[in-house]
Design an enzyme around this catalytic site. Structure first.
Site, PDB file in Angstrom:
ATOM      1  N   ASP A  20       0.827  -1.207   0.000  1.00 44.81           N
ATOM      2  CA  ASP A  20       0.000   0.000   0.000  1.00 44.81           C
ATOM      3  C   ASP A  20       0.861   1.256   0.000  1.00 44.81           C
ATOM      4  O   ASP A  20       0.610   2.186  -0.770  1.00 44.81           O
ATOM      5  CB  ASP A  20      -0.975   0.004   1.190  1.00 44.81           C
ATOM      6  CG  ASP A  20      -0.439  -0.718   2.402  1.00 44.81           C
ATOM      7  OD1 ASP A  20       0.781  -0.634   2.650  1.00 44.81           O
ATOM      8  OD2 ASP A  20      -1.232  -1.375   3.087  1.00 44.81           O
ATOM      9  N   GLU A 276       0.808  -6.324  -4.770  1.00 41.07           N
ATOM     10  CA  GLU A 276       0.358  -5.492  -5.890  1.00 41.07           C
ATOM     11  C   GLU A 276       1.465  -4.655  -6.514  1.00 41.07           C
ATOM     12  O   GLU A 276       1.639  -4.646  -7.730  1.00 41.07           O
ATOM     13  CB  GLU A 276      -0.780  -4.571  -5.435  1.00 41.07           C
ATOM     14  CG  GLU A 276      -1.341  -3.702  -6.546  1.00 41.07           C
ATOM     15  CD  GLU A 276      -2.665  -3.058  -6.198  1.00 41.07           C
ATOM     16  OE1 GLU A 276      -2.882  -1.912  -6.600  1.00 41.07           O
ATOM     17  OE2 GLU A 276      -3.510  -3.697  -5.533  1.00 41.07           O
TER      18      GLU A 276
END
Length: 380
Positions: A20, A276
């Site tokens: 994140d 990610e």
């Protein structure tokens, strides 16, 4: 755009393993560098941030790094004027006082939830739609993605050309690797391994160690080190450790800053990545890869995995696609992958070509930062 200079606030709650903060830090820097926007990045965990940006002072509540105003997100929020554009990364909950500040503005800000990356078909239908409303402030869904109709992927200007030039320059690669203490043996394949704990790892290492071709496995600090240590039959592994088992050399690397990690991916013949941020960066490397998707309740992460594989393997022959599907699915299920790795190696030139083709195709789409800016321009 340059005349308006809308102020942007990006909120990041560090939940898991740097993905994140990795995404929001890249986004904030790009909005400043390429769109000349004033950006505040609110982060609740500066220690995690420090791992990817060593210049961060974890004891300072407000500082500037690479043009971005970095603010520590305090547990007790103090009143702050809301920005013109507000991004809640990965559905994090904004402070209630800040939400009130948004509603108090004469002109409400554009409020977007920057969601998780997914290749699932429903993302296209939801991207850009209104979400909840807080008083006068409307929130919108903003989905990164791999297909037209989504927000695209983070990609800095000129990234793919810089990558191409670097991969053509053998001396530049040697110099970079030597700077990390890596001495690549002649003829050895270079593999990076950045993953969560995985019970299927041992079977892969067994196959690599028994292979006729030597492999140099680079393992950045992270959660998979315990499994590597267990396979090596050593108690612990620390940065700088090098162990040789037959054809396999294992080397532990330090946690590096983002641009260094990009270069590491560009140097390697194959990259195993997780989460990610590193997942997207491995795609920009244009090399065959393996994704360890973050596990979610009721195995809904497998739907995301299958959706991406359907797109990524679309241009492959049936046999090569089957090999890749088997490798990725077994890896994310924690199952032995040694045989799947051998099956994939039979199609290596095809997998190499597909990785580069996929990278260039994704590079034709608008990048995520540009898409966010355009969404704002359309909104006003």
């Amino acid at each position: 755009m340059s005349e308006l200079k809308p102020r942007w606030d990006i909120f990041c709650t560090v939940v898991d393993n740097y993905g994140d903060i990795g995404v929001t830090w890249r986004l904030a820097r790009q909005l400043v560098a390429e769109h000349a926007l004033p950006v505040r990045l609110w982060v609740d965990d500066l220690r995690a941030f420090e791992r990817i940006c060593p210049e961060i002072d974890i004891n300072v509540a407000q500082q500037f790094q690479q043009g971005v105003e970095v603010r520590h997100w305090p547990s007790e929020w103090l009143h702050t004027e809301a920005a013109d554009v507000v991004i809640a990364a990965f559905a994090c909950q904004l402070p209630s006082d800040y939400m009130d500040a948004m509603a108090e503005r004469e002109k409400p800000p554009l409020w977007m939830n920057l969601d998780y990356l997914s290749a699932e078909d429903w993302v296209i239908g939801c991207h850009g739609l209104p979400s909840v409303k807080y008083k006068t402030v409307q929130k919108f869904f903003f989905f990164p993605g791999f297909q037209p109709g989504t927000g695209g992927l983070l990609r800095e200007r000129g990234l793919l050309e810089r990558r191409r030039q670097f991969q053509l320059d053998a001396q530049a690669q040697r110099t970079f690797l030597q700077g990390l203490g890596i001495d690549r043996a002649e003829g050895a394949q270079l593999i990076s391994l950045f993953a969560y704990e995985n019970a299927g790892l041992a079977s892969w290492l067994d196959v690599l160690a028994a292979d006729s071709q030597p492999t140099h496995l680079l393992v950045p600090e992270g959660r998979v080190l315990g499994d590597v240590a267990q396979w090596l039959d050593v108690e612990t592994l620390s940065v700088g450790a090098i162990h040789v088992r037959h054809s396999l050399t294992v080397q532990v690397l330090p946690f590096v800053r983002q641009d260094q990690y990009d270069h590491l991916l560009w140097c390697c013949d194959f990259n195993a990545v997780r989460g990610e941020d590193s997942f997207v960066r491995a795609q920009w490397a244009g090399r065959p890869m393996l994704w360890h998707i973050y596990q979610q309740d009721e195995d809904i992460h497998l739907d995301k995995l299958d959706a991406f594989l359907a797109l990524y393997t679309k241009g492959l022959s049936p046999a090569a696609a089957e090999a890749m599907n088997g490798l990725w699915r077994a890896w994310s299920a924690g199952q032995p992958i040694g045989e799947h790795w051998l099956a994939s190696r039979k199609h290596w030139p095809e997998l190499q070509g597909n990785a580069e083709k996929w990278c260039l195709e994704q590079g034709l789409q608008a990048d995520l930062a540009a898409a966010l800016v355009q969404f704002y321009l359309n909104w006003i």
